[in-house]
Design a protein around this motif. Structure first.
Motif, PDB file in Angstrom:
ATOM      1  N   SER A 196      48.622  41.576  32.746  1.00 24.05           N
ATOM      2  CA  SER A 196      47.339  41.011  33.123  1.00 24.05           C
ATOM      3  C   SER A 196      46.680  40.416  31.882  1.00 24.05           C
ATOM      4  O   SER A 196      47.079  40.709  30.752  1.00 24.05           O
ATOM      5  CB  SER A 196      46.428  42.061  33.755  1.00 24.05           C
ATOM      6  OG  SER A 196      46.181  43.120  32.846  1.00 24.05           O
ATOM      7  N   LYS A 197      45.685  39.581  32.111  1.00 23.47           N
ATOM      8  CA  LYS A 197      44.977  38.955  30.996  1.00 23.47           C
ATOM      9  C   LYS A 197      43.564  38.602  31.438  1.00 23.47           C
ATOM     10  O   LYS A 197      43.258  38.524  32.641  1.00 23.47           O
ATOM     11  CB  LYS A 197      45.715  37.714  30.495  1.00 23.47           C
ATOM     12  CG  LYS A 197      45.921  36.645  31.548  1.00 23.47           C
ATOM     13  CD  LYS A 197      46.699  35.455  30.997  1.00 23.47           C
ATOM     14  CE  LYS A 197      46.884  34.400  32.076  1.00 23.47           C
ATOM     15  NZ  LYS A 197      47.510  33.168  31.550  1.00 23.47           N
ATOM     16  N   MET A 198      42.711  38.389  30.468  1.00 20.89           N
ATOM     17  CA  MET A 198      41.310  38.092  30.736  1.00 20.89           C
ATOM     18  C   MET A 198      40.811  37.066  29.733  1.00 20.89           C
ATOM     19  O   MET A 198      41.193  37.099  28.565  1.00 20.89           O
ATOM     20  CB  MET A 198      40.478  39.377  30.631  1.00 20.89           C
ATOM     21  CG  MET A 198      38.983  39.177  30.879  1.00 20.89           C
ATOM     22  SD  MET A 198      38.040  40.734  30.845  1.00 20.89           S
ATOM     23  CE  MET A 198      38.173  41.132  29.105  1.00 20.89           C
ATOM     24  N   TYR A 207      36.956  35.106  28.595  1.00 21.62           N
ATOM     25  CA  TYR A 207      35.521  35.322  28.742  1.00 21.62           C
ATOM     26  C   TYR A 207      34.758  34.389  27.818  1.00 21.62           C
ATOM     27  O   TYR A 207      35.281  33.872  26.828  1.00 21.62           O
ATOM     28  CB  TYR A 207      35.168  36.774  28.418  1.00 21.62           C
ATOM     29  CG  TYR A 207      35.682  37.220  27.065  1.00 21.62           C
ATOM     30  CD1 TYR A 207      34.916  37.051  25.903  1.00 21.62           C
ATOM     31  CD2 TYR A 207      36.952  37.774  26.933  1.00 21.62           C
ATOM     32  CE1 TYR A 207      35.398  37.434  24.667  1.00 21.62           C
ATOM     33  CE2 TYR A 207      37.447  38.158  25.699  1.00 21.62           C
ATOM     34  CZ  TYR A 207      36.674  37.987  24.575  1.00 21.62           C
ATOM     35  OH  TYR A 207      37.159  38.350  23.357  1.00 21.62           O
ATOM     36  N   ARG A 221      37.054  35.899  33.563  1.00 20.53           N
ATOM     37  CA  ARG A 221      38.165  35.732  34.500  1.00 20.53           C
ATOM     38  C   ARG A 221      39.208  36.800  34.214  1.00 20.53           C
ATOM     39  O   ARG A 221      39.594  37.000  33.053  1.00 20.53           O
ATOM     40  CB  ARG A 221      38.803  34.347  34.364  1.00 20.53           C
ATOM     41  CG  ARG A 221      37.870  33.190  34.636  1.00 20.53           C
ATOM     42  CD  ARG A 221      38.473  31.862  34.185  1.00 20.53           C
ATOM     43  NE  ARG A 221      39.534  31.399  35.053  1.00 20.53           N
ATOM     44  CZ  ARG A 221      40.822  31.381  34.739  1.00 20.53           C
ATOM     45  NH1 ARG A 221      41.230  31.868  33.562  1.00 20.53           N
ATOM     46  NH2 ARG A 221      41.716  30.921  35.575  1.00 20.53           N
ATOM     47  N   TYR A 222      39.684  37.458  35.270  1.00 25.83           N
ATOM     48  CA  TYR A 222      40.726  38.467  35.123  1.00 25.83           C
ATOM     49  C   TYR A 222      41.833  38.144  36.122  1.00 25.83           C
ATOM     50  O   TYR A 222      41.568  37.940  37.318  1.00 25.83           O
ATOM     51  CB  TYR A 222      40.181  39.860  35.394  1.00 25.83           C
ATOM     52  CG  TYR A 222      41.248  40.943  35.343  1.00 25.83           C
ATOM     53  CD1 TYR A 222      41.634  41.501  34.128  1.00 25.83           C
ATOM     54  CD2 TYR A 222      41.875  41.381  36.505  1.00 25.83           C
ATOM     55  CE1 TYR A 222      42.618  42.487  34.071  1.00 25.83           C
ATOM     56  CE2 TYR A 222      42.854  42.364  36.462  1.00 25.83           C
ATOM     57  CZ  TYR A 222      43.226  42.908  35.238  1.00 25.83           C
ATOM     58  OH  TYR A 222      44.204  43.862  35.190  1.00 25.83           O
ATOM     59  N   TYR A 270      46.089  39.050  37.350  1.00 26.91           N
ATOM     60  CA  TYR A 270      47.173  40.040  37.322  1.00 26.91           C
ATOM     61  C   TYR A 270      48.481  39.351  37.711  1.00 26.91           C
ATOM     62  O   TYR A 270      48.521  38.567  38.675  1.00 26.91           O
ATOM     63  CB  TYR A 270      46.864  41.177  38.284  1.00 26.91           C
ATOM     64  CG  TYR A 270      47.856  42.314  38.236  1.00 26.91           C
ATOM     65  CD1 TYR A 270      47.738  43.323  37.279  1.00 26.91           C
ATOM     66  CD2 TYR A 270      48.917  42.373  39.142  1.00 26.91           C
ATOM     67  CE1 TYR A 270      48.646  44.369  37.226  1.00 26.91           C
ATOM     68  CE2 TYR A 270      49.838  43.412  39.101  1.00 26.91           C
ATOM     69  CZ  TYR A 270      49.697  44.402  38.139  1.00 26.91           C
ATOM     70  OH  TYR A 270      50.605  45.429  38.088  1.00 26.91           O
ATOM     71  N   GLY A 285      43.863  36.450  40.681  1.00 20.78           N
ATOM     72  CA  GLY A 285      42.752  37.200  40.104  1.00 20.78           C
ATOM     73  C   GLY A 285      41.416  36.719  40.604  1.00 20.78           C
ATOM     74  O   GLY A 285      41.309  36.050  41.646  1.00 20.78           O
TER      75      GLY A 285
END
Length: 404
Positions: free
Chosen positions: A141-143, A145, A182-183, A185, A194
């Motif tokens: 997963s990543k995010m 911001y 934003r997240y 998966y 996501g």
């Protein structure tokens, strides 16, 4: 335009990179130098000469281009100094850029990045913010911001292509608070799903009579809270400055009436398609296609704005604004020598809406092209200076990370 990064970076880069890049890794010189050997024969009471202030700065920026994320929890580099832009005039700014890894034992996952910045200019513009990208373990997963506050004197021509071409400009002051996260998966190789959360509050002040008519007598202040869904494919090797890979994203956001100050629920859809390919040594060909589509009832702060530091560089951000925006650009990025590089690009863009008389028109497509220089501020994180051209306009830009 709120991401103007200080001219100091480029000035220091041009002065220091020759010394800092003397070793292949961009780090300090090998200890086996004549000076080091001679020092072994000096008497014990001989005083050790300290590095000068300039020498310490050379060492500092020399080490900044080496990936130390496996050794340190976060590898930070600081810089600051004067800046200039056509829009904001002279100013001063500071920047902290960092790279880090959630799992320092996994070399297959790219490093995460974060940037903290602040700038102020004599025109009255000032901004402060933070943004970044985080990869979690094994890239499952990543995010990404961004949070910032901007206060800026802005020029205004109206809404739509025709207003931008024929109306005389007027001015106002825009204060904006902006937060998004934003997240996503991973559900398949390089494929993610996501969600997105966003908040934006905009205050417009010092409108004159023409300015009120240009925004069609809407309110001067709006608050928007958005909840969205994301589907994307991402095989880029490094987000701030990709060398290879593909990125395709479809994003839909709803702005409920109950969570904002608008009189109705609003919608936005965005599509991004980016492609990167190494074409010869130290050269990357990059392609970007972007589309943004807003509700017909979208208020003036929510409208798509052409220009800025990422797409249609050289156009005043916000001169061409409307419900919908389409842009395309092709860019060639070449490393020239050590930490220096250059770029050349060409593209086009169009703003339009579904209102009668403002629908998509091929004759309203605007050209864009330009050239730029790059300096590797940190490992694969570039400070860039671009000069973009458009139809009866041009502009100078300083920023960090590649445009796309």
């Amino acid at each position: 335009m709120f991401r103007r990064i200080v001219l100091f970076f480029m000035l220091f880069g041009s002065c220091f990179v020759v010394r800092a890049g003397a070793s292949p890794s961009g780090g300090p010189q090998s200890p086996a130098t004549p000076a080091a050997v001679d020092s072994l024969s000096l008497p014990a009471d001989t005083p050790v000469r300290r590095r000068s202030f300039v020498g310490r700065i050379i060492d500092y920026f020399g080490k900044s281009a080496v990936d130390r994320t496996f050794e340190k929890k976060i590898d930070l580099t600081f810089a600051g100094g004067p800046n200039y832009s056509k829009t904001n005039n002279f100013g001063i700014g500071v920047l902290a850029a960092g790279l880090y890894r959630i799992d320092r034992t996994d070399s297959l996952v790219p490093p995460s990045d974060v940037s903290v910045f602040a700038t102020v200019s004599i025109s009255g513009f000032y901004s402060v913010g933070v943004e970044g990208n985080t990869y979690f373990r094994r890239s499952r997963s990543k995010m990404d911001y961004q949070a910032m506050f901007v206060s800026a004197p802005r020029d205004l021509w109206g809404i739509g292509y025709c207003d931008a071409r024929r109306n005389p400009e007027t001015s106002y002051v825009e204060k904006q608070y902006k937060v998004h996260a934003r997240y996503v998966y991973r559900v398949l190789p390089h494929t993610y799903v996501g969600s997105r959360l966003s908040f934006q509050h905009t205050d417009g002040t010092k409108f004159d009579a023409a300015g009120d008519s240009y925004i069609r007598h809407q309110k001067h202040s709006y608050t928007l809270t958005g909840i969205g869904a994301i589907v994307e494919y991402d095989s880029r090797d490094f987000i701030p400055g990709p060398w290879r890979g593909l990125y395709a994203s479809l994003e839909g956001t709803i702005f409920p009436k109950a969570l904002g100050s608008c009189e109705t629920t609003l919608y936005r859809a965005t599509f991004t398609f980016d492609w990167y390919q190494r074409v010869w040594k130290d050269c990357t060909l990059a392609f970007d296609f972007y589309g943004e589509f807003n509700s017909a009832a979208a208020p003036w702060p929510m409208l798509a704005r052409m220009g800025g530091s990422r797409r249609m560089r050289g156009y005043y951000e916000g001169r061409y604004t409307d419900n919908c925006l389409l842009t395309v650009q092709l860019e060639l990025r070449q490393r020239i020598w050590r930490r220096f590089g250059c770029t050349v690009w060409g593209g086009a863009g169009n703003v339009f809406s579904e209102r009668s008389g403002d629908r998509f028109d091929w004759s309203h497509t605007l050209p864009n092209y330009g050239v730029g220089l790059r300096w590797e501020f940190k490992k694969r994180v570039n400070v860039r200076v671009d000069y973009g051209f458009g139809r009866k306009t041009s502009g100078f830009l300083l920023s960090i990370n590649e445009a796309f």
